[in-house]
Scaffold this motif. Structure first.
Motif, PDB file in Angstrom:
ATOM      1  N   VAL A 272       0.846  -1.199   0.000  1.00 55.24           N
ATOM      2  CA  VAL A 272       0.000   0.000   0.000  1.00 55.24           C
ATOM      3  C   VAL A 272       0.876   1.242   0.000  1.00 55.24           C
ATOM      4  O   VAL A 272       1.913   1.298   0.673  1.00 55.24           O
ATOM      5  CB  VAL A 272      -0.929  -0.002   1.234  1.00 55.24           C
ATOM      6  CG1 VAL A 272      -1.625   1.353   1.405  1.00 55.24           C
ATOM      7  CG2 VAL A 272      -1.967  -1.110   1.108  1.00 55.24           C
ATOM      8  N   GLY A 273       0.463   2.251  -0.755  1.00 50.55           N
ATOM      9  CA  GLY A 273       1.120   3.547  -0.728  1.00 50.55           C
ATOM     10  C   GLY A 273       0.142   4.619  -0.293  1.00 50.55           C
ATOM     11  O   GLY A 273      -0.944   4.742  -0.873  1.00 50.55           O
ATOM     12  N   ILE A 274       0.497   5.357   0.752  1.00 55.96           N
ATOM     13  CA  ILE A 274      -0.380   6.402   1.289  1.00 55.96           C
ATOM     14  C   ILE A 274       0.321   7.736   1.090  1.00 55.96           C
ATOM     15  O   ILE A 274       1.374   7.999   1.679  1.00 55.96           O
ATOM     16  CB  ILE A 274      -0.685   6.167   2.778  1.00 55.96           C
ATOM     17  CG1 ILE A 274      -1.277   4.772   2.985  1.00 55.96           C
ATOM     18  CG2 ILE A 274      -1.642   7.233   3.306  1.00 55.96           C
ATOM     19  CD1 ILE A 274      -1.457   4.384   4.446  1.00 55.96           C
ATOM     20  N   ALA A 275      -0.259   8.593   0.254  1.00 57.12           N
ATOM     21  CA  ALA A 275       0.362   9.874  -0.064  1.00 57.12           C
ATOM     22  C   ALA A 275       0.194  10.869   1.081  1.00 57.12           C
ATOM     23  O   ALA A 275      -0.601  10.670   2.003  1.00 57.12           O
ATOM     24  CB  ALA A 275      -0.226  10.429  -1.361  1.00 57.12           C
ATOM     25  N   GLY A 276       0.930  11.957   1.001  1.00 57.56           N
ATOM     26  CA  GLY A 276       1.068  12.889   2.116  1.00 57.56           C
ATOM     27  C   GLY A 276      -0.227  13.536   2.579  1.00 57.56           C
ATOM     28  O   GLY A 276      -1.144  13.815   1.797  1.00 57.56           O
ATOM     29  N   SER A 277      -0.275  13.783   3.887  1.00 58.44           N
ATOM     30  CA  SER A 277      -1.340  14.554   4.554  1.00 58.44           C
ATOM     31  C   SER A 277      -2.704  13.892   4.475  1.00 58.44           C
ATOM     32  O   SER A 277      -3.732  14.555   4.675  1.00 58.44           O
ATOM     33  CB  SER A 277      -1.412  15.975   3.979  1.00 58.44           C
ATOM     34  OG  SER A 277      -0.194  16.657   4.195  1.00 58.44           O
ATOM     35  N   THR A 278      -2.748  12.599   4.210  1.00 67.22           N
ATOM     36  CA  THR A 278      -4.007  11.863   4.275  1.00 67.22           C
ATOM     37  C   THR A 278      -4.321  11.523   5.730  1.00 67.22           C
ATOM     38  O   THR A 278      -3.426  11.168   6.502  1.00 67.22           O
ATOM     39  CB  THR A 278      -3.906  10.583   3.432  1.00 67.22           C
ATOM     40  OG1 THR A 278      -3.932  10.948   2.057  1.00 67.22           O
ATOM     41  CG2 THR A 278      -5.050   9.642   3.704  1.00 67.22           C
ATOM     42  N   HIS A 279      -5.599  11.617   6.088  1.00 70.45           N
ATOM     43  CA  HIS A 279      -6.058  11.260   7.430  1.00 70.45           C
ATOM     44  C   HIS A 279      -6.922  10.015   7.334  1.00 70.45           C
ATOM     45  O   HIS A 279      -7.923   9.989   6.601  1.00 70.45           O
ATOM     46  CB  HIS A 279      -6.850  12.412   8.053  1.00 70.45           C
ATOM     47  CG  HIS A 279      -5.998  13.563   8.465  1.00 70.45           C
ATOM     48  ND1 HIS A 279      -6.405  14.532   9.350  1.00 70.45           N
ATOM     49  CD2 HIS A 279      -4.721  13.904   8.137  1.00 70.45           C
ATOM     50  CE1 HIS A 279      -5.440  15.414   9.533  1.00 70.45           C
ATOM     51  NE2 HIS A 279      -4.408  15.055   8.805  1.00 70.45           N
ATOM     52  N   ILE A 280      -6.548   8.994   8.089  1.00 73.89           N
ATOM     53  CA  ILE A 280      -7.252   7.709   8.085  1.00 73.89           C
ATOM     54  C   ILE A 280      -7.819   7.480   9.477  1.00 73.89           C
ATOM     55  O   ILE A 280      -7.103   7.609  10.475  1.00 73.89           O
ATOM     56  CB  ILE A 280      -6.294   6.574   7.685  1.00 73.89           C
ATOM     57  CG1 ILE A 280      -5.806   6.802   6.242  1.00 73.89           C
ATOM     58  CG2 ILE A 280      -6.947   5.214   7.826  1.00 73.89           C
ATOM     59  CD1 ILE A 280      -4.736   5.839   5.792  1.00 73.89           C
ATOM     60  N   GLY A 281      -9.087   7.114   9.551  1.00 70.68           N
ATOM     61  CA  GLY A 281      -9.763   6.963  10.828  1.00 70.68           C
ATOM     62  C   GLY A 281      -9.402   5.687  11.557  1.00 70.68           C
ATOM     63  O   GLY A 281      -8.475   4.956  11.190  1.00 70.68           O
ATOM     64  N   ASP A 282     -10.157   5.383  12.606  1.00 70.29           N
ATOM     65  CA  ASP A 282      -9.936   4.182  13.410  1.00 70.29           C
ATOM     66  C   ASP A 282     -10.548   2.959  12.731  1.00 70.29           C
ATOM     67  O   ASP A 282     -11.574   3.049  12.048  1.00 70.29           O
ATOM     68  CB  ASP A 282     -10.582   4.345  14.786  1.00 70.29           C
ATOM     69  CG  ASP A 282      -9.983   5.471  15.607  1.00 70.29           C
ATOM     70  OD1 ASP A 282      -8.819   5.834  15.339  1.00 70.29           O
ATOM     71  OD2 ASP A 282     -10.676   5.993  16.503  1.00 70.29           O
ATOM     72  N   GLY A 283      -9.904   1.793  12.941  1.00 62.92           N
ATOM     73  CA  GLY A 283     -10.477   0.543  12.480  1.00 62.92           C
ATOM     74  C   GLY A 283     -10.578   0.396  10.979  1.00 62.92           C
ATOM     75  O   GLY A 283     -11.410  -0.365  10.480  1.00 62.92           O
ATOM     76  N   VAL A 284      -9.732   1.068  10.232  1.00 61.82           N
ATOM     77  CA  VAL A 284      -9.759   1.008   8.769  1.00 61.82           C
ATOM     78  C   VAL A 284      -8.919  -0.176   8.287  1.00 61.82           C
ATOM     79  O   VAL A 284      -7.826  -0.419   8.799  1.00 61.82           O
ATOM     80  CB  VAL A 284      -9.241   2.322   8.161  1.00 61.82           C
ATOM     81  CG1 VAL A 284      -9.094   2.210   6.647  1.00 61.82           C
ATOM     82  CG2 VAL A 284     -10.172   3.476   8.522  1.00 61.82           C
ATOM     83  N   LEU A 285      -9.423  -0.894   7.289  1.00 61.98           N
ATOM     84  CA  LEU A 285      -8.703  -2.013   6.684  1.00 61.98           C
ATOM     85  C   LEU A 285      -8.436  -1.683   5.216  1.00 61.98           C
ATOM     86  O   LEU A 285      -9.373  -1.367   4.469  1.00 61.98           O
ATOM     87  CB  LEU A 285      -9.520  -3.304   6.783  1.00 61.98           C
ATOM     88  CG  LEU A 285      -9.894  -3.761   8.200  1.00 61.98           C
ATOM     89  CD1 LEU A 285     -10.762  -5.009   8.146  1.00 61.98           C
ATOM     90  CD2 LEU A 285      -8.650  -4.010   9.044  1.00 61.98           C
ATOM     91  N   ILE A 286      -7.158  -1.759   4.811  1.00 62.97           N
ATOM     92  CA  ILE A 286      -6.775  -1.423   3.446  1.00 62.97           C
ATOM     93  C   ILE A 286      -6.086  -2.628   2.818  1.00 62.97           C
ATOM     94  O   ILE A 286      -5.069  -3.111   3.318  1.00 62.97           O
ATOM     95  CB  ILE A 286      -5.841  -0.197   3.408  1.00 62.97           C
ATOM     96  CG1 ILE A 286      -6.520   1.003   4.093  1.00 62.97           C
ATOM     97  CG2 ILE A 286      -5.469   0.146   1.968  1.00 62.97           C
ATOM     98  CD1 ILE A 286      -5.658   2.241   4.161  1.00 62.97           C
ATOM     99  N   GLY A 287      -6.646  -3.132   1.708  1.00 58.99           N
ATOM    100  CA  GLY A 287      -6.111  -4.303   1.029  1.00 58.99           C
ATOM    101  C   GLY A 287      -4.810  -4.020   0.312  1.00 58.99           C
ATOM    102  O   GLY A 287      -4.474  -2.871  -0.024  1.00 58.99           O
ATOM    103  N   GLY A 288      -4.068  -5.086   0.026  1.00 63.67           N
ATOM    104  CA  GLY A 288      -2.733  -4.976  -0.537  1.00 63.67           C
ATOM    105  C   GLY A 288      -2.670  -4.261  -1.873  1.00 63.67           C
ATOM    106  O   GLY A 288      -3.599  -4.327  -2.682  1.00 63.67           O
ATOM    107  N   ALA A 289      -1.565  -3.552  -2.091  1.00 58.14           N
ATOM    108  CA  ALA A 289      -1.244  -2.875  -3.348  1.00 58.14           C
ATOM    109  C   ALA A 289      -2.217  -1.757  -3.690  1.00 58.14           C
ATOM    110  O   ALA A 289      -2.307  -1.353  -4.851  1.00 58.14           O
ATOM    111  CB  ALA A 289      -1.165  -3.879  -4.499  1.00 58.14           C
ATOM    112  N   SER A 290      -2.933  -1.246  -2.724  1.00 53.70           N
ATOM    113  CA  SER A 290      -3.816  -0.102  -2.965  1.00 53.70           C
ATOM    114  C   SER A 290      -3.017   1.189  -2.901  1.00 53.70           C
ATOM    115  O   SER A 290      -2.008   1.291  -2.200  1.00 53.70           O
ATOM    116  CB  SER A 290      -4.936  -0.053  -1.920  1.00 53.70           C
ATOM    117  OG  SER A 290      -5.815  -1.145  -2.080  1.00 53.70           O
ATOM    118  N   GLY A 291      -3.495   2.178  -3.641  1.00 55.78           N
ATOM    119  CA  GLY A 291      -2.890   3.500  -3.606  1.00 55.78           C
ATOM    120  C   GLY A 291      -3.875   4.502  -3.032  1.00 55.78           C
ATOM    121  O   GLY A 291      -5.043   4.542  -3.444  1.00 55.78           O
TER     122      GLY A 291
END
Length: 354
Positions: A272-291
């Motif tokens: 996974v790649g998370i670009a700058g200044s993104t805010h992610i909440g609690d209990g979030v699930l992110i699958g592989g290779a997502s952008g």
């Protein structure tokens, strides 16, 4: 599997005691004296081992199962062979995870590479101004910078680098080859081999003579019980902080850019790649290779399918997938339409060839 010299079996715990510790119900009390030493997958589990099933899809695997016990929901009892004792649990997957920790505690955090004759190897470099609480373990070739602070029970493996003024809490493990700079780290944190924490974020401004570097003067803050996988990178903030919330688990080869804020108890899979200044909440699930695009907000409890491209805000509790990511029902409908058109074209080509 042959005898495992890396993670040998437990000395043994009775099935009755194990059930009590897991909060599970032992269906046959007469099986309580069976000794459990290890965990195993269903299809090749042997006596002395425990396994688990989640659905009737495991029926074929049970045909070769010789486990001493199995964890499952009561509704699945009818498919379990008579020779296998059953521990009833409403959450068999979680109970199996707890059993693994009981039976293989040494596998729950990276182990030291060497057999230390002293808690702190004389071949480690520790700046005289660093502060170490009792019971810290430091292996050869590790470097502890000026003003760094490390809490008791923390393990610094071979070749790890702890930068100046970094603060690491108690009961942490920093595995071989990891590097940590400009960071404050809580208790019980695990950082795996080769992870990079606190380096520059990617920030540049176009200028008349090319790209001008934007200064990065923030920190990385990692809260308690976070786990960060091998070769994952977490950039320090630009003028704010990069924050990873309590209990979040990040897989291998993940990129977390500057100023990202990740909430509590999230799960982020590999690539996974998370670009700058993104805010992610609690209990979030992110699958592989997502952008994940920069400067967006992902709400609490969101689930994002693997290989998705998230370009805008996602509301709390939503399930998104695809490129660009959209509500899962829309993504599946679009995917079905694409597959249908593909099948039609293939059929027409086949008819023309005839």
């Amino acid at each position: 599997m042959d005898q495992n010299d890396f993670y040998p079996p437990h000395d043994g715990i009775s099935l009755r005691e194990l059930a009590n510790r897991l909060g599970a119900e032992l269906r046959d009390a007469d099986a309580g004296n069976r000794i459990i030493r290890s965990v195993a997958p269903v299809s090749r589990a042997k006596p002395g081992q425990i396994c688990y099933i989640l659905s009737r899809k495991n029926r074929e695997e049970l045909a070769t199962c010789e486990a001493s016990a199995i964890l499952c929901d009561a509704a699945l009892a009818s498919i379990v062979p008579e020779h296998v004792a059953i521990l009833f649990s409403k959450s068999p997957h979680a109970a199996f995870a707890m059993a693994g920790e009981i039976l293989h505690p040494q596998a729950m955090r990276p182990t030291l590479v060497t057999s230390l004759l002293a808690a702190i190897s004389p071949m480690a470099f520790i700046d005289p101004t660093a502060k170490l609480e009792p019971d810290v373990e430091i292996e050869p070739m590790a470097v502890i910078g000026a003003g760094a602070e490390i809490g008791s029970g923390t393990r610094i493996a071979a070749g790890a680098i702890i930068g100046s003024n970094v603060k690491i809490g108690r009961g942490c493990t920093i595995a071989s080859g990891a590097s940590i700079t400009a960071a404050l780290i809580g208790n019980g944190v695990i950082i795996h081999n080769g992870a990079r924490i606190g380096q520059d974020g990617f920030g540049f401004a176009p200028g008349p003579r090319g790209m001008l570097k934007i200064v990065q003067i923030g920190r990385v803050i990692i809260q308690d019980n976070v786990e960060i996988g091998a070769n994952t990178t977490v950039d320090r903030g630009a003028m704010d902080d990069t924050v990873i919330g309590e209990g979040t688990k990040i897989d291998n080869l993940v990129q977390v850019a500057h100023n990202v804020r990740i909430g509590r108890h999230c799960g982020i899979a590999a690539g996974v790649g998370i670009a700058g200044s993104t805010h992610i909440g609690d209990g979030v699930l992110i699958g592989g290779a997502s952008g994940i695009n920069g400067h967006i907000k992902i709400g609490d409890g969101v689930q994002i399918a693997a290989m998705s491209g998230v370009v805008g805000d996602v509301p709390p509790g939503a399930r998104y997938g695809g490129v660009p990511a959209r509500p899962m029902k829309d993504f599946l409908r679009d995917l079905a339409a694409i597959m249908s058109r593909t099948d039609e074209r293939a059929k027409r080509r086949g008819d023309n060839n005839d």
